[in-house]
Write a protein that holds these residues in place. Structure first.
Motif, PDB file in Angstrom:
ATOM      1  N   ASN A  93       0.816  -1.215   0.000  1.00 31.48           N
ATOM      2  CA  ASN A  93       0.000   0.000   0.000  1.00 31.48           C
ATOM      3  C   ASN A  93       0.850   1.266   0.000  1.00 31.48           C
ATOM      4  N   VAL A  94       2.006   1.231   0.668  1.00 30.64           N
ATOM      5  CA  VAL A  94       2.914   2.381   0.638  1.00 30.64           C
ATOM      6  C   VAL A  94       3.369   2.638  -0.794  1.00 30.64           C
ATOM      7  N   PHE A  95       3.831   1.574  -1.475  1.00 28.96           N
ATOM      8  CA  PHE A  95       4.289   1.714  -2.858  1.00 28.96           C
ATOM      9  C   PHE A  95       3.139   2.116  -3.790  1.00 28.96           C
ATOM     10  N   THR A  96       1.943   1.615  -3.517  1.00 33.20           N
ATOM     11  CA  THR A  96       0.783   1.956  -4.345  1.00 33.20           C
ATOM     12  C   THR A  96       0.433   3.436  -4.217  1.00 33.20           C
ATOM     13  N   TYR A  97       0.397   3.937  -2.989  1.00 35.56           N
ATOM     14  CA  TYR A  97       0.092   5.360  -2.776  1.00 35.56           C
ATOM     15  C   TYR A  97       1.138   6.254  -3.429  1.00 35.56           C
ATOM     16  N   LEU A  98       2.406   5.898  -3.257  1.00 38.14           N
ATOM     17  CA  LEU A  98       3.477   6.686  -3.869  1.00 38.14           C
ATOM     18  C   LEU A  98       3.391   6.625  -5.388  1.00 38.14           C
ATOM     19  N   GLY A  99       3.112   5.439  -5.923  1.00 37.47           N
ATOM     20  CA  GLY A  99       3.008   5.271  -7.369  1.00 37.47           C
ATOM     21  C   GLY A  99       1.860   6.041  -7.977  1.00 37.47           C
ATOM     22  N   ASN A 100       0.770   6.169  -7.228  1.00 38.01           N
ATOM     23  CA  ASN A 100      -0.402   6.891  -7.740  1.00 38.01           C
ATOM     24  C   ASN A 100      -0.145   8.388  -7.929  1.00 38.01           C
ATOM     25  N   SER A 101       0.911   8.899  -7.328  1.00 40.22           N
ATOM     26  CA  SER A 101       1.229  10.323  -7.479  1.00 40.22           C
ATOM     27  C   SER A 101       2.023  10.613  -8.747  1.00 40.22           C
ATOM     28  N   THR A 102       2.420   9.573  -9.467  1.00 30.93           N
ATOM     29  CA  THR A 102       3.307   9.736 -10.627  1.00 30.93           C
ATOM     30  C   THR A 102       2.708  10.628 -11.705  1.00 30.93           C
ATOM     31  N   THR A 103       1.517  10.304 -12.174  1.00 31.44           N
ATOM     32  CA  THR A 103       0.915  11.044 -13.289  1.00 31.44           C
ATOM     33  C   THR A 103       0.713  12.525 -12.976  1.00 31.44           C
ATOM     34  N   PRO A 104       0.069  12.892 -11.856  1.00 32.49           N
ATOM     35  CA  PRO A 104      -0.110  14.325 -11.603  1.00 32.49           C
ATOM     36  C   PRO A 104       1.209  15.078 -11.437  1.00 32.49           C
ATOM     37  N   LEU A 105       2.198  14.465 -10.799  1.00 30.81           N
ATOM     38  CA  LEU A 105       3.487  15.132 -10.617  1.00 30.81           C
ATOM     39  C   LEU A 105       4.189  15.375 -11.952  1.00 30.81           C
ATOM     40  N   ILE A 106       4.124  14.376 -12.835  1.00 30.57           N
ATOM     41  CA  ILE A 106       4.742  14.519 -14.157  1.00 30.57           C
ATOM     42  C   ILE A 106       4.100  15.655 -14.932  1.00 30.57           C
ATOM     43  N   MET A 107       2.787  15.682 -14.949  1.00 28.69           N
ATOM     44  CA  MET A 107       2.079  16.676 -15.750  1.00 28.69           C
ATOM     45  C   MET A 107       2.223  18.090 -15.182  1.00 28.69           C
ATOM     46  N   LEU A 108       2.203  18.220 -13.872  1.00 25.59           N
ATOM     47  CA  LEU A 108       2.436  19.529 -13.262  1.00 25.59           C
ATOM     48  C   LEU A 108       3.850  20.022 -13.586  1.00 25.59           C
ATOM     49  N   SER A 109       4.811  19.105 -13.543  1.00 25.96           N
ATOM     50  CA  SER A 109       6.201  19.443 -13.864  1.00 25.96           C
ATOM     51  C   SER A 109       6.330  19.940 -15.289  1.00 25.96           C
ATOM     52  N   LEU A 110       5.649  19.274 -16.216  1.00 28.45           N
ATOM     53  CA  LEU A 110       5.675  19.706 -17.619  1.00 28.45           C
ATOM     54  C   LEU A 110       5.070  21.099 -17.770  1.00 28.45           C
ATOM     55  N   GLY A 111       3.978  21.358 -17.065  1.00 26.50           N
ATOM     56  CA  GLY A 111       3.338  22.672 -17.132  1.00 26.50           C
ATOM     57  C   GLY A 111       4.259  23.786 -16.664  1.00 26.50           C
ATOM     58  N   LEU A 112       5.101  23.478 -15.678  1.00 22.34           N
ATOM     59  CA  LEU A 112       6.031  24.479 -15.150  1.00 22.34           C
ATOM     60  C   LEU A 112       7.162  24.807 -16.120  1.00 22.34           C
ATOM     61  N   THR A 113       7.450  23.876 -17.040  1.00 26.81           N
ATOM     62  CA  THR A 113       8.579  24.081 -17.962  1.00 26.81           C
ATOM     63  C   THR A 113       8.178  24.783 -19.260  1.00 26.81           C
ATOM     64  N   ILE A 114       6.892  24.959 -19.504  1.00 28.42           N
ATOM     65  CA  ILE A 114       6.434  25.540 -20.765  1.00 28.42           C
ATOM     66  C   ILE A 114       6.898  26.996 -20.892  1.00 28.42           C
ATOM     67  N   ASP A 115       7.502  27.295 -22.036  1.00 30.64           N
ATOM     68  CA  ASP A 115       7.944  28.668 -22.326  1.00 30.64           C
ATOM     69  C   ASP A 115       7.670  28.941 -23.807  1.00 30.64           C
ATOM     70  N   PHE A 116       6.648  29.756 -24.076  1.00 28.77           N
ATOM     71  CA  PHE A 116       6.231  30.002 -25.455  1.00 28.77           C
ATOM     72  C   PHE A 116       7.173  30.942 -26.213  1.00 28.77           C
ATOM     73  N   ARG A 117       8.068  31.621 -25.500  1.00 33.18           N
ATOM     74  CA  ARG A 117       8.900  32.647 -26.136  1.00 33.18           C
ATOM     75  C   ARG A 117      10.014  32.068 -27.001  1.00 33.18           C
ATOM     76  N   GLU A 118      10.552  30.906 -26.622  1.00 35.14           N
ATOM     77  CA  GLU A 118      11.729  30.370 -27.309  1.00 35.14           C
ATOM     78  C   GLU A 118      11.380  29.569 -28.560  1.00 35.14           C
ATOM     79  N   ILE A 119      10.190  29.024 -28.614  1.00 27.85           N
ATOM     80  CA  ILE A 119       9.861  28.033 -29.635  1.00 27.85           C
ATOM     81  C   ILE A 119       9.958  28.564 -31.066  1.00 27.85           C
TER      82      ILE A 119
END
Length: 300
Positions: free
Chosen positions: A186-212
């Protein structure tokens, strides 16, 4: 059956939330590094381990990393030929070659595959992504020779890659029939369930429309290779060897993922064209929202 557009909308909305948090100064771009470290070292390994340790593993899964590696090599060759035809520098050529070869079959591919095919599909994705780990170490060794550095550091960093150890330990627990018990599972399951939201939030933080806009032509070439040519190549290879079923569907979907985040790590480490690499990754992510919807429609 869930609409493919709805499947893609879920991670897209989370990416937008991450971008909105940055725009409103709740988080900043540097926080993406912290989130990424949590994903790579804690949540993603937990997700891999808890699924792999109790999975039913079949022979088709062993084909996936080989097919993935083959597709990456073809895309890399095409990027090399394009760069030579344009007379690009050695640094720019290697930047595009790595961007074309390394697909984000883990960081983005895992949560999307999990959303489309569930845990069974995710297991196939784990095997598929082994090729990306091999490529990361291989390119590190090659770039040391091309641009200087310490080969021991490359091997050391490869061996310290926690998701790789999650695969090894997961297989060990699986083949040895070792039970984790209620608490650890259950510890590993709870930690694993956070993977998708953390990845997507991280991607949102890196977006920079000025350089593209400064790197659009080259970025679009990489997007063509990664998002269109790659899944078509995978479709052709697996059809030729008569591989069907879930492994086939997962491989085609994973082959259509954007350039890997680890490609930027290599670019920074060996002083390649970091702005070009970032532009390639960003362009890929945006366009993949359209191409992945089409691929999901085809494979589901």
């Amino acid at each position: 059956m869930v609409n493919p557009i709805e499947i893609i909308l879920i991670p897209t909305i989370m990416i937008i939330i991450g971008y909105a948090l940055k725009r409103n100064n709740v988080l900043n771009a540097k926080d993406s590094t912290t989130l990424s470290k949590i994903v790579i070292n804690i949540s993603l390994p937990s997700l891999i381990f808890v699924n792999l340790s109790s999975a039913h593993i079949n022979s088709n899964m062993a084909i996936l990393p080989v097919a993935s590696f083959a597709v990456s090599m073809v895309c890399m060759l095409l990027a090399y030929l394009f760069s030579r035809s344009r007379g690009y520098s050695k640094i720019k050529t290697w930047t595009l070659m790595i961007a074309a070869a390394m697909m984000n079959s883990g960081f983005i591919g895992f949560p999307i595959t999990l959303g489309v095919f569930g845990n069974e599909g995710f297991l196939n994705a784990i095997f598929y992504d082994l090729a990306t780990t091999v490529l990361f170490i291989m390119f590190g060794m090659i770039l040391v020779g091309e641009f200087g550095g310490d080969k021991k550091d490359v091997v050391k960093n490869g061996l310290k890659f926690v998701p790789l150890w999650a695969v090894i330990l997961g297989l060990l627990f699986n083949f040895s029939h070792i039970e984790m018990g209620y608490v650890l599972k259950n510890v590993f399951t709870y930690l694993g369930n956070s993977t998708t939201p953390l990845i997507m939030l991280s991607l949102g933080l890196t977006i920079d429309f000025r350089e593209i806009k400064h790197y659009l032509k080259d970025s679009l070439l990489i997007s063509l290779l990664r998002l269109v040519v790659s899944p078509l190549l995978m479709f052709g290879i697996l059809s030729a060897i008569h591989l069907t079923g879930l492994a086939f569907n997962v491989a085609v979907l994973e082959a259509g993922m954007s350039t890997a985040m680890n490609a930027l790590v290599l670019s920074i480490t060996y002083n390649l064209d970091n702005k070009l690499m970032s532009s390639c990754i960003f362009t890929d992510v945006l366009l993949s929202l359209v191409t992945l919807t089409a691929i999901i429609t085809f494979v589901v």
